[in-house]
Design an enzyme around this catalytic site. Structure first.
Site: not given
Ligand code: IMP
Length: 422
Positions: A13, A16, A18, A38-41, A221
């Site tokens: 977070d 990245k 931007k 899991n990413a949110g860019h 991440q």
């Molecule tokens: P997972 O990647 O969903 O398995 O989560 C594992 C850990 O990574 C947790 O603490 C999530 O909150 C964190 N996490 C995963 N993706 C992100 C991201 O894009 N930004 C911030 N934290 C993340």
């Protein structure tokens, strides 16, 4: 030829999206190398904030080739939704996109078993997207890859084996109605949609570099969530640090010419795990509101804290950072004082380096360095000299301590809200 890796220097977070969007202006190919939805860019497109989960953040640049490498885990239905949403906004994402046949798939059973695992005592606060279980199958050699979508017979048989195993291991998981045959049927439309996008990512990037084109490898991440170098076990399940870049797209490490580490001017983390510079709740709430610190993927409130130099020194070392980009400086504008953890202490003794495990880190207390706040708006600054002196002092001290030049500082979400280091 230039091959730049962009990596998060903290717990993700950092902004990245931007930075990759900005650097993509000068790149020919942008490739994601690890992680998944899991990413949110977040990137701003025609005044609207778009959140990209799987599609590389270079996609908004017309004609920019965007690749998803072997190191990424792909939820094919989510990928399609994301591409369709971009197309609906006039971004011809599908024509720019390519995907490795070796990228592993996240399947509905991964999310179902993660829901059970995360409801028990071993929970780490994941994003619930099935990431860890997809990578577990990859490492356990039971995973299914993009290429397997095109061999329905084998795909169904392997899914059935996996489901049988998971039903034994997670008897309470909601796997009802899932079978190899039902998954093949469900995924047939997206498999047909995906097939033309499949390409040899390694070969394409190699050819691009050989032809003198510029390649950007986009990390998701951050370093402290890296499976090896992060705060294990409170990490994600992939190589989020820079070495994961070439690995996750099929290039050798010698191609990398530049590693850009992105850090906020403070620190946030989502999920559980140690966070030495975490602020008290009231101060964190103030920063969270000022910085809109809510997860781009899950909407969870992010934990907030001050900048953490031992963590950043660790990021400098394990990534081999050549440049730093500092984001969200403007969020600190209203603070009277800005703190930085210069180093840690444990049981009254100075801790050398960054502890290698979450348990060791839990016992660490920050030793603060205090800087006067600048108490004025920085969002209009476009050159170094236009930043308030107190902000420059803060940044220049951080730069000196880390021994890595700051390339630029971001002072707002828009593309132009960027201050190059003067
Ligand atoms: P997972 O990647 O969903 O398995 O989560 C594992 C850990 O990574 C947790 O603490 C999530 O909150 C964190 N996490 C995963 N993706 C992100 C991201 O894009 N930004 C911030 N934290 C993340």
């Amino acid at each position: 030829m230039p091959c730049t890796v962009v990596v998060g220097a903290q717990w993700g977070d950092e902004g990245k999206g931007k930075i990759v969007d900005a650097l993509s202006a000068a790149a020919d190919v942008v490739a994601r190398y690890q992680g998944g939805p899991n990413a949110g860019h977040s990137v701003i497109h025609r005044g609207e904030t778009l959140v990209l989960h799987l599609v590389p953040s270079g996609i908004l640049h017309p004609g920019r080739r965007c690749l998803i490498g072997n190191g990424v885990v792909v939820d094919p239905e989510r990928l399609r939704e994301e591409v369709d949403a971009l197309e609906a906004r006039g971004v011809p994402a599908r024509s720019q996109l390519g995907i490795s046949p070796a990228a592993h798939l996240i399947l509905p059973y991964h999310r179902a078993v993660e829901a059970v695992a995360e409801s028990g005592p071993g929970a780490i606060g994941t994003t619930g997207r099935g990431i860890g279980f997809a990578y577990r199958d990859k490492a356990g050699r039971t995973g299914l890859r993009v290429s397997d979508l095109f061999d329905p017979g084998t795909f169904a048989a392997r899914c059935d084996q996996n489901l049988e195993r998971l039903r034994r291991e997670f008897p309470t998981a909601n796997l009802a109605g899932l079978s190899g045959a039902s998954l093949v049927e469900r995924l047939a439309p997206v498999a047909a949609w995906l097939r033309p996008l499949v390409c040899d990512v390694s070969e394409e990037l190699h050819a691009a570099l050989a032809a003198g084109r510029r390649v950007l490898l986009e990390g998701a991440q951050g370093t402290l969530l890296d499976l090896d170098h992060g705060t294990y076990p409170y990490v994600t399940s992939s190589a989020a640090s820079a070495a994961g870049g070439p690995l996750g797209v099929g290039l050798g490490p010698t191609v990398v010419t530049d590693v850009v580490g992105v850090t906020k001017a403070y620190t946030t983390r989502v999920g559980l795990g140690p966070f030495p510079t975490e602020m008290p709740a009231d101060e964190a709430a103030r920063l969270r509101e000022a910085g809109e610190e809510y997860g781009a993927t899950t909407g969870r409130p992010r934990r907030c804290g001050w900048l953490d130099l031992p963590a950043l020194r660790h990021a400098v070392r394990v990534n081999g950072l050549t440049r730093l980009v500092v984001t969200k400086l403007d969020v600190l504008d209203a603070f009277d004082e800005v703190l930085v953890a210069e180093h840690y202490e444990r049981r009254g003794e100075r801790v050398r380096g960054f502890p290698g495990s979450a348990r060791e880190l839990e016992g660490c207390r920050p030793v603060w360095r205090r800087f006067p706040g600048w108490r004025c708006r920085t969002s209009g600054a476009r050159q170094w000299s236009a930043l308030p002196e107190a902000a420059r002092r803060y940044l220049e001290w951080v730069e000196r301590e880390l021994g890595v030049p700051i390339a630029s500082v971001s002072v707002g979400a828009e593309r132009e809200a960027e201050v190059p280091r003067g």
